[in-house]
Scaffold this active site. Sequence first.
Site, PDB file in Angstrom:
ATOM      1  N   ARG A  12       5.324   7.460   2.419  1.00  0.00           N
ATOM      2  CA  ARG A  12       5.946   7.534   3.732  1.00  0.00           C
ATOM      3  C   ARG A  12       5.255   6.559   4.678  1.00  0.00           C
ATOM      4  O   ARG A  12       4.169   6.053   4.397  1.00  0.00           O
ATOM      5  CB  ARG A  12       5.884   8.965   4.275  1.00  0.00           C
ATOM      6  CG  ARG A  12       4.508   9.459   4.586  1.00  0.00           C
ATOM      7  CD  ARG A  12       4.432  10.971   4.758  1.00  0.00           C
ATOM      8  NE  ARG A  12       5.407  11.483   5.685  1.00  0.00           N
ATOM      9  CZ  ARG A  12       6.432  12.277   5.317  1.00  0.00           C
ATOM     10  NH1 ARG A  12       6.571  12.622   4.045  1.00  0.00           N
ATOM     11  NH2 ARG A  12       7.272  12.729   6.207  1.00  0.00           N
ATOM     12  N   GLY A  17       4.652   1.061  -1.304  1.00  0.00           N
ATOM     13  CA  GLY A  17       3.851   1.370  -0.128  1.00  0.00           C
ATOM     14  C   GLY A  17       4.678   1.734   1.091  1.00  0.00           C
ATOM     15  O   GLY A  17       5.910   1.644   1.093  1.00  0.00           O
ATOM     16  N   HIS A  18       3.981   2.130   2.144  1.00  0.00           N
ATOM     17  CA  HIS A  18       4.632   2.604   3.357  1.00  0.00           C
ATOM     18  C   HIS A  18       5.517   1.525   3.987  1.00  0.00           C
ATOM     19  O   HIS A  18       5.175   0.349   4.013  1.00  0.00           O
ATOM     20  CB  HIS A  18       3.587   3.074   4.374  1.00  0.00           C
ATOM     21  CG  HIS A  18       2.561   2.046   4.713  1.00  0.00           C
ATOM     22  ND1 HIS A  18       1.425   1.853   3.965  1.00  0.00           N
ATOM     23  CD2 HIS A  18       2.511   1.144   5.716  1.00  0.00           C
ATOM     24  CE1 HIS A  18       0.721   0.870   4.509  1.00  0.00           C
ATOM     25  NE2 HIS A  18       1.356   0.421   5.563  1.00  0.00           N
ATOM     26  N   ALA A  19       6.685   1.965   4.462  1.00  0.00           N
ATOM     27  CA  ALA A  19       7.639   1.111   5.193  1.00  0.00           C
ATOM     28  C   ALA A  19       8.229   0.000   4.344  1.00  0.00           C
ATOM     29  O   ALA A  19       8.769  -0.969   4.879  1.00  0.00           O
ATOM     30  CB  ALA A  19       7.002   0.534   6.458  1.00  0.00           C
ATOM     31  N   SER A  41       5.335  -2.548   3.938  1.00  0.00           N
ATOM     32  CA  SER A  41       6.331  -3.377   4.633  1.00  0.00           C
ATOM     33  C   SER A  41       6.830  -4.542   3.802  1.00  0.00           C
ATOM     34  O   SER A  41       7.276  -5.560   4.351  1.00  0.00           O
ATOM     35  CB  SER A  41       5.782  -3.881   5.974  1.00  0.00           C
ATOM     36  OG  SER A  41       5.454  -2.797   6.824  1.00  0.00           O
TER      37      SER A  41
END
Length: 347
Positions: free
Chosen positions: A220, A241-243, A261
């Site tokens: 998340r 990974g996140h985003a 990202s």
Amino acid sequence: MKLGELAARLGCTLEGDAQIEIHGAEGLEAAKPGEVSFLSNRQYGRELFTTRASAVLVENKVLIRRAAKLPALAALRSKNPYLDFARTIEFFHQPQEYLPGIHPTAVVAKSAKIGEGAHIGPLCFIDDGVEIGRNAVFHSVVTLYRNVKIGDDFLAHSQTVVRENCRIGNRVILQSGVVIGGDGFGFAKRADGSWHKILQHAPVVIEDDVEIQSNSCIDRATVGETRIRRGAKIDDLVLVGHACEVGEDTILCGQVGLAGSTHIGNRCILAGQVGSAGHLEIGDGATITSQSGIASDVPPGAVYSGSPGTENRLWLKAMAALNRLPEMQKTVRDLAAKAAPSKRVGK
């Protein structure tokens, strides 16, 4: 079924005896009489010579030769032998069915909404505010945190976890050990060198027809969301990974790691052990070969290799030159020795 019936179901042109009885599908080397096999990679074409299969799925231009005394090999002419072989397997191996109901050892919150036809297996935990669509199947020890939303025909194998507020579409499959919505790896460095944890509260969104295989993690984000788009397939031991965003029908093979990202386009292929730096874009239709390290954006349709990742043709040239380095080094030394001025002998 009869071979003629199988050909009709697949939409293939049959060359051979339509009355042959078929009871299964197998690879060329292991196939036995009564089984169908396939050839999609012509480097294995020699196995057509000796296979014991009764029939083989092949493209139109493939010529079939047989060893002496072996029976003829029927051909199912196909535009996509691999896909039609996958369809053939389904004819002979029906998926296991699970009766609707909630196992006595499962814990289901009173506020949870469970769709019609759901099967909730032993030791599952479904928290407050969860909503699940029709015909979901939960094997043992599946955990859903609060306010998770899941669509129809969901399948979760044992020991999967979906964290709070995450959203999952229709016909999604999670293999054993998958974690959806674990905290992203976010820490801010304090003046004394210690780390302050950054709150990770944004959800993971999994769209329709996604499959995520064993022990993979989709993290998340702090803000925004992490999104896996429709039809994406994620192999074992993958970290998103996140985003991050993974595009439609994109494949991430085993041990791929995406830093935060990373945005991957539609219909991309990232082969095993590819790693990406964060905050970069991989364009639609790109292919990244095994063990590549991607440190910058990749244009649409490109094929990248190596670490740091570069265009595949350039990387192949570099690898060819690398293999010649010892020879080239010796040549340079010899040329340097010849070009050096002669030492004068002192009187």
